[in-house]
Design a protein around this motif. Structure first.
Motif, mmCIF file in Angstrom:
data_model
loop_
_atom_site.group_PDB
_atom_site.id
_atom_site.type_symbol
_atom_site.label_atom_id
_atom_site.label_comp_id
_atom_site.label_asym_id
_atom_site.label_seq_id
_atom_site.Cartn_x
_atom_site.Cartn_y
_atom_site.Cartn_z
ATOM 1 N N SER A 131 2.442 -20.076 40.647
ATOM 2 C CA SER A 131 3.062 -19.892 42.047
ATOM 3 C C SER A 131 2.367 -20.207 43.566
ATOM 4 O O SER A 131 1.180 -21.242 42.428
ATOM 5 C CB SER A 131 2.266 -18.295 42.196
ATOM 6 N N GLU A 132 2.705 -20.869 43.791
ATOM 7 C CA GLU A 132 2.229 -21.597 45.710
ATOM 8 C C GLU A 132 1.529 -20.982 45.848
ATOM 9 O O GLU A 132 0.959 -20.158 45.670
ATOM 10 C CB GLU A 132 3.408 -21.169 46.411
ATOM 11 N N GLY A 133 -0.179 -21.825 45.605
ATOM 12 C CA GLY A 133 -1.213 -21.389 46.512
ATOM 13 C C GLY A 133 -2.006 -21.175 45.007
ATOM 14 O O GLY A 133 -3.663 -21.148 44.567
ATOM 15 N N ALA A 134 -1.876 -21.091 43.451
ATOM 16 C CA ALA A 134 -2.713 -20.835 42.255
ATOM 17 C C ALA A 134 -3.030 -22.439 41.945
ATOM 18 O O ALA A 134 -2.552 -23.156 42.006
ATOM 19 C CB ALA A 134 -1.837 -20.538 41.206
ATOM 20 N N LEU A 135 -3.676 -22.493 40.853
ATOM 21 C CA LEU A 135 -4.243 -23.364 40.416
ATOM 22 C C LEU A 135 -3.356 -24.534 39.751
ATOM 23 O O LEU A 135 -3.049 -23.996 38.552
ATOM 24 C CB LEU A 135 -6.004 -23.211 39.594
ATOM 25 N N VAL A 136 -3.639 -25.414 39.304
ATOM 26 C CA VAL A 136 -2.677 -26.738 39.399
ATOM 27 C C VAL A 136 -3.766 -26.861 37.742
ATOM 28 O O VAL A 136 -4.316 -27.319 37.942
ATOM 29 C CB VAL A 136 -2.213 -27.009 39.608
ATOM 30 N N LEU A 137 -3.227 -26.756 36.644
ATOM 31 C CA LEU A 137 -4.502 -27.515 35.321
ATOM 32 C C LEU A 137 -2.507 -28.266 34.926
ATOM 33 O O LEU A 137 -2.031 -27.500 33.803
ATOM 34 C CB LEU A 137 -4.790 -26.017 34.608
ATOM 35 N N LEU A 138 -3.024 -29.304 34.239
ATOM 36 C CA LEU A 138 -2.049 -30.108 33.315
ATOM 37 C C LEU A 138 -2.702 -31.088 32.424
ATOM 38 O O LEU A 138 -3.887 -31.743 32.626
ATOM 39 C CB LEU A 138 -0.624 -30.996 33.960
ATOM 40 N N MET B 23 4.905 -26.204 46.555
ATOM 41 C CA MET B 23 5.779 -26.396 46.529
ATOM 42 C C MET B 23 6.724 -27.732 46.197
ATOM 43 O O MET B 23 7.079 -28.209 44.879
ATOM 44 C CB MET B 23 6.739 -25.521 47.604
ATOM 45 N N SER B 24 5.703 -28.657 46.942
ATOM 46 C CA SER B 24 6.226 -30.365 47.041
ATOM 47 C C SER B 24 5.726 -30.886 46.250
ATOM 48 O O SER B 24 6.094 -32.308 45.613
ATOM 49 C CB SER B 24 5.925 -30.360 47.828
ATOM 50 N N ASP B 25 4.986 -30.020 44.776
ATOM 51 C CA ASP B 25 4.442 -30.219 44.331
ATOM 52 C C ASP B 25 5.103 -30.235 42.727
ATOM 53 O O ASP B 25 4.495 -31.125 41.902
ATOM 54 C CB ASP B 25 2.683 -29.623 43.491
ATOM 55 N N PHE C 296 2.521 -44.314 28.073
ATOM 56 C CA PHE C 296 2.215 -42.504 28.372
ATOM 57 C C PHE C 296 2.325 -41.682 27.641
ATOM 58 O O PHE C 296 3.240 -41.617 26.499
ATOM 59 C CB PHE C 296 4.292 -42.853 28.919
ATOM 60 N N GLY C 297 2.706 -40.717 27.954
ATOM 61 C CA GLY C 297 2.932 -39.712 27.268
ATOM 62 C C GLY C 297 4.322 -38.753 27.448
ATOM 63 O O GLY C 297 4.767 -39.732 28.090
ATOM 64 N N THR C 298 4.725 -37.606 26.741
ATOM 65 C CA THR C 298 5.602 -37.331 27.161
ATOM 66 C C THR C 298 6.048 -36.233 27.935
ATOM 67 O O THR C 298 7.532 -35.854 28.261
ATOM 68 C CB THR C 298 5.989 -36.110 25.418
ATOM 69 N N GLY C 299 5.267 -35.938 29.013
ATOM 70 C CA GLY C 299 5.484 -35.427 30.239
ATOM 71 C C GLY C 299 4.767 -33.598 30.513
ATOM 72 O O GLY C 299 5.479 -33.187 29.429
ATOM 73 N N THR C 300 4.897 -33.481 31.768
ATOM 74 C CA THR C 300 4.920 -32.141 32.128
ATOM 75 C C THR C 300 5.719 -31.728 33.527
ATOM 76 O O THR C 300 4.921 -32.459 34.214
ATOM 77 C CB THR C 300 3.224 -31.710 31.991
ATOM 78 N N ARG C 301 6.704 -31.403 32.900
ATOM 79 C CA ARG C 301 7.274 -30.687 34.018
ATOM 80 C C ARG C 301 6.571 -29.579 34.764
ATOM 81 O O ARG C 301 6.346 -28.669 33.951
ATOM 82 C CB ARG C 301 8.473 -30.549 33.892
ATOM 83 N N LEU C 302 6.194 -29.911 36.814
ATOM 84 C CA LEU C 302 5.519 -28.632 36.524
ATOM 85 C C LEU C 302 6.904 -27.663 38.414
ATOM 86 O O LEU C 302 6.605 -28.146 38.282
ATOM 87 C CB LEU C 302 4.276 -29.413 38.162
ATOM 88 N N LEU C 303 6.797 -26.682 37.849
ATOM 89 C CA LEU C 303 7.325 -25.495 38.371
ATOM 90 C C LEU C 303 6.352 -24.917 39.083
ATOM 91 O O LEU C 303 5.786 -24.154 38.477
ATOM 92 C CB LEU C 303 8.462 -24.325 37.474
ATOM 93 N N VAL C 304 6.811 -24.716 40.463
ATOM 94 C CA VAL C 304 6.321 -24.279 41.434
ATOM 95 C C VAL C 304 7.099 -23.111 42.137
ATOM 96 O O VAL C 304 7.820 -23.241 42.906
ATOM 97 C CB VAL C 304 5.849 -25.111 42.959
ATOM 98 N N SER C 305 6.763 -20.888 41.749
ATOM 99 C CA SER C 305 7.321 -20.562 42.398
ATOM 100 C C SER C 305 6.461 -20.135 43.745
ATOM 101 O O SER C 305 5.649 -20.040 43.454
ATOM 102 C CB SER C 305 8.027 -19.134 41.004
ATOM 103 N N PRO C 306 7.909 -18.858 44.698
ATOM 104 C CA PRO C 306 6.654 -19.050 46.024
ATOM 105 C C PRO C 306 6.195 -17.490 45.843
ATOM 106 O O PRO C 306 6.427 -17.289 44.576
ATOM 107 C CB PRO C 306 8.167 -18.597 46.753
#
Lengths: 114, 114
Positions: free
Chosen positions: B14-21, B83-85, B104-114
């Protein structure tokens, strides 16, 4: 800022056609790379070049060749396109062979082979 | 040969939450490590890199990553998601000798919800 330009954003070709993907960089970089990007597989290196007329195979060179006649231009050639070469192709460059240099990427060419 | 493993092809926050990849590497010697980001319809851009100086590396847009040799990890974090992340994130590894070839790794798609 460095610009890496790929000639086409989208390309549709027929099976068996010879396909040329062009990449030009404007900052006198020594090294240039071609990657393909597929969902779930990330980026895989096809070919790279560290000097004019020099080329080295990457991890998946089969079905591809490259040409670097001028320092700023690096072309990827599909001699006889096949459906399994449908992919996003990314070109990149770096100033030198320093291992901690960042890659500058073009915006990609989405190739569809029908 | 070096390799990287990215855990999770998709991460939702969610927007404002910690991102960990997450990114784990495999290498016989301490490598160079990179995080790249790809926004829709664009090429990859460097977020940050580890080149054996400080183990905590700060990058653009408040992202940071910590190199942990004991865990062979280089996880990417951001305290507060915007959201722009929303983008795809790639971890990459390079050897520290010889010609630079990024894996390269296979990638992680980050989805950010309002």
């Amino acid at each position: 800022d460095v610009k890496v330009t790929q000639s086409s954003r989208y390309l549709v070709k027929r099976t068996g056609e010879k396909v040329f993907l062009e990449c030009v960089q404007d900052m006198d970089h020594e090294n240039m790379f071609w990657y393909r990007q597929d969902p779930g597989l990330g980026l895989r290196l096809i070919y790279f070049s560290y000097d004019v007329k020099m080329k080295e195979k990457g991890d998946i060179p089969e079905g591809y060749s490259v040409s670097r006649e001028k320092k700023e231009r690096f072309s990827l050639i599909l001699e006889s396109a096949s459906t399994n070469q449908t992919s996003m192709y990314l070109c990149a460059s770096t100033p030198s062979g320093n291992l901690n240099e960042k890659l500058f990427f073009g915006s990609g060419t989405q190739l569809s082979v029908l | 040969a070096q390799s990287v493993t990215q855990l999770g092809s998709h991460v939702s926050v969610s927007e404002g939450a910690l991102v960990l990849l997450r990114c784990n590497y495999s290498s016989s010697v301490p490598p160079y490590l990179f995080w790249y980001v790809q926004y829709p319809n664009q090429g990859l851009q460097l977020l940050l890199k580890y080149t054996s100086a400080a183990t905590l590396v700060k990058g653009i847009n408040d992202f940071e990553a910590e190199f942990k040799k004991s865990e062979t990890s280089f996880h990417l974090t951001k305290p507060s998601a915007h959201m722009s992340d929303a983008a795809e994130y790639f971890c990459a590894v390079s050897g520290t000798t010889g010609f630079q070839k990024l894996v390269f790794g296979t990638g992680t798609r980050l989805l950010v919800s309002p």
